[in-house]
Write an enzyme that holds these catalytic residues in place. Structure first.
Site, mmCIF file in Angstrom:
data_model
loop_
_atom_site.group_PDB
_atom_site.id
_atom_site.type_symbol
_atom_site.label_atom_id
_atom_site.label_comp_id
_atom_site.label_asym_id
_atom_site.label_seq_id
_atom_site.Cartn_x
_atom_site.Cartn_y
_atom_site.Cartn_z
ATOM 1 N N GLY A 155 -3.924 -4.560 -4.408
ATOM 2 C CA GLY A 155 -5.039 -3.377 -4.947
ATOM 3 C C GLY A 155 -4.088 -2.346 -5.342
ATOM 4 C CG HIS A 156 -1.440 -1.632 -7.661
ATOM 5 N ND1 HIS A 156 -0.556 -1.836 -8.759
ATOM 6 C CD2 HIS A 156 -0.693 -1.889 -6.575
ATOM 7 C CE1 HIS A 156 0.500 -2.840 -7.879
ATOM 8 N NE2 HIS A 156 0.273 -2.506 -6.786
ATOM 9 C CE LYS A 203 3.599 -2.498 -4.232
ATOM 10 N NZ LYS A 203 2.764 -2.063 -2.899
ATOM 11 C CG ASP A 237 -1.888 -1.196 1.375
ATOM 12 O OD1 ASP A 237 -2.272 -1.879 0.080
ATOM 13 O OD2 ASP A 237 -2.047 -1.590 2.439
ATOM 14 C CD GLN A 240 1.076 -8.703 -2.398
ATOM 15 O OE1 GLN A 240 1.977 -9.346 -3.226
ATOM 16 N NE2 GLN A 240 -0.039 -8.559 -2.804
HETATM 17 P P1 IMP Z 1 -2.497 -12.623 1.927
HETATM 18 O O1 IMP Z 1 -1.155 -12.107 1.029
HETATM 19 O O2 IMP Z 1 -3.834 -12.540 1.306
HETATM 20 O O3 IMP Z 1 -2.023 -13.900 2.292
HETATM 21 O O4 IMP Z 1 -1.980 -11.839 3.315
HETATM 22 C C1 IMP Z 1 -0.894 -12.004 3.973
HETATM 23 C C2 IMP Z 1 -0.613 -10.534 4.495
HETATM 24 O O5 IMP Z 1 -0.280 -9.787 3.612
HETATM 25 C C3 IMP Z 1 -1.587 -9.907 5.304
HETATM 26 O O6 IMP Z 1 -0.998 -9.000 6.395
HETATM 27 C C4 IMP Z 1 -2.283 -9.022 4.448
HETATM 28 O O7 IMP Z 1 -2.838 -7.778 4.978
HETATM 29 C C5 IMP Z 1 -1.038 -8.626 3.815
HETATM 30 N N1 IMP Z 1 -1.236 -8.195 2.127
HETATM 31 C C6 IMP Z 1 -1.364 -8.852 1.170
HETATM 32 N N2 IMP Z 1 -1.532 -8.211 0.178
HETATM 33 C C7 IMP Z 1 -1.511 -6.679 0.341
HETATM 34 C C8 IMP Z 1 -1.453 -5.707 -0.197
HETATM 35 O O8 IMP Z 1 -1.664 -5.576 -1.469
HETATM 36 N N3 IMP Z 1 -1.146 -4.472 0.471
HETATM 37 C C9 IMP Z 1 -0.993 -4.549 1.821
HETATM 38 N N4 IMP Z 1 -0.989 -5.845 2.644
HETATM 39 C C10 IMP Z 1 -1.117 -6.829 1.607
#
Ligand code: IMP
Length: 422
Positions: free
Chosen positions: A39-40, A15, A12, A223
């Site tokens: 999510g962009h 990017k 977040d 991420q």
């Molecule tokens: P997962 O990727 O859904 O398995 O989540 C694992 C961790 O990564 C959690 O803390 C999510 O909130 C975090 N996470 C996954 N994708 C994003 C993103 O695009 N932005 C921020 N946090 C993310």
């Protein structure tokens, strides 16, 4: 010049906006890891687009967009995303979007397994996005995943789905959750993959040809570094390599194809999900939420907010080999009188300049802060770096000195024109 864009914090970082800004000079935009957990949000021409799996270059007419082998693709989710973005007037033709035939797919049951595992962890949950990312990558590493190429052999896919459904149902039944039928999963997945097939190809030679012919490649990280499966705050991480190396393993392009690594961080820190967050600050969270900022693009969850943490950024700059920093959301701090910057952690009487690996040490980390005066001036209309108030430039200089990389871009608002080159 080929560029990797990586997040330096917990995702977040904005990017998408930096990718969008750099896409102007790129020919090919590539996603190499993660899935629709990302999510962009990109605002272009006053229109807001939310992208999850589609590379940000999709919003431009003349760019090629590649979803690489390292990405896990929820075919149903991707079809919905394509339909939504097309509904906003953006054409997504097979020559504009290429999807690796080696990419693994996320099955509907992966999402349920993700939720079941989180429920079982109770207060120790990871706080995942429940998009099935962990279970899909687990199947990949466990060598029982499904790749898009497998759909050339429908019988194999049906058998594998039947197998995965049987195993998943055992777990789901134990948690009193709805189980799946193999037929329903096959119907849903085959229909979605059918829709995607015109885009599916061997993307490796496409990328190599683009590289060898001097086209400009842009690798769009999802991420952030602290969510990296190796370098992040394990186990509170995602299931892929979010750091620069992931751009190579997730696409089949070698390290020497890359000349520039742009590391993106916010002018402060945010995180969603569970896990350590030493500089988290309720006052700053309330303040930013009050401005309507810091709600997740994928889940709508309010993000926890905190002060700039250069302990994290120092390591992030090292492991990614950051050559240029992009600092976003500077305008979020516009009205604060005094800003804190974390320069180290005190843990059991020892000063740490880099994040610890031991998870129990994180819980005892007390940030060491230095303070800087705020600028208390609206920066959103600044048209160049020189327009920024002197105190804002001093803050950015200090950030760069503490992290060991120069600031090259500064974001002062969501629109394309609000990204300033230094
Ligand atoms: P997962 O990727 O859904 O398995 O989540 C694992 C961790 O990564 C959690 O803390 C999510 O909130 C975090 N996470 C996954 N994708 C994003 C993103 O695009 N932005 C921020 N946090 C993310």
């Amino acid at each position: 010049m080929n560029t990797i864009i990586v997040g330096l914090q917990w995702g977040d970082e904005g990017k998408g906006k930096i990718v969008d800004y750099l896409t102007e000079s790129a020919d090919v935009v590539v996603r190499s890891q993660g899935g629709n957990n990302a999510g962009h949000t990109v605002i272009a021409g006053g229109v807001k687009y939310v992208l999850h799996l589609l590379p940000s270059g999709i919003l431009w007419d003349s760019k090629t967009n590649v979803i690489g082998n390292g990405v896990v693709i929820d075919p149903v989710g991707l079809c919905q995303e394509i339909a939504r973005i097309e509904g906003q007037g953006v054409a997504i033709t097979p020559d504009k979007l290429l999807i690796s035939d080696r990419a693994h797919i996320v099955l509907p049951l992966h999402k349920e397994l993700d939720a079941a595992r989180e429920a079982a962890l109770g207060e120790h949950k990871i706080g995942t996005t429940k998009r099935g990312i962990g279970p899909a990558y687990a199947d990949k590493v466990n060598r029982c995943g499904l790749r898009l190429a497998d759909f050339g052999d429908p019988e194999f896919v049906r058998n594998r789905i039947a197998h995965r459904v049987a195993e998943a149902n055992e777990v789901l039944a134990r948690h009193n959750l709805t189980t799946f039928t193999s037929e329903a999963v096959c119907d849903e997945v085959f229909a979605a993959v059918e829709r995607l097939l015109p885009h599916v190809t061997n993307t490796i030679p496409v990328l190599h040809k683009a590289w060898r012919s001097g086209e400009t490649l842009l690798f769009e990280g999802a991420q952030g570094t602290l969510l990296d499966i190796d370098f992040g705050t394990y186990p509170f991480v995602t299931s892929s390599n979010t750091t620069a190396g992931g751009a190579c393993t997730g696409t089949g392009l070698p390290p020497m194809a890359i000349q520039r690594v742009v590391g993106v961080c916010k002018a402060y820190t945010t995180r969603v999900g569970s896990g350590p967050f030493p500089t988290g600050d309720e006052g700053l969270s309330d303040y930013l939420h009050g401005l309507g900022r810091e709600f997740g693009a994928t889940t709508g969850r309010p993000r926890g907010c905190g002060w700039l943490d250069t302990v994290l950024l120092r390591m992030a700059c090292m492991v990614n080999g950051v050559t240029h920093l992009a600092v976003t959301n500077l305008d979020g701090l516009d009205q604060y009188a005094e800003l804190k910057i974390c320069t180290g952690y005190q843990i059991d009487g020892i000063l740490h300049k880099l994040p610890p690996a031991r998870r129990d040490l994180w819980d005892r980390a007390t940030p060491v802060y230095e303070t800087m005066p705020g600028w208390q001036t609206d920066t959103t209309a600044c048209a160049s770096y020189a327009d920024l108030p002197a105190a804002a430039r001093a803050y950015l200089d200090r950030l760069a000195a503490l992290c060991g990389a120069p600031v090259a871009f500064v974001g002062v608002g969501p629109d394309r024109v609000q990204t300033l080159a230094v």
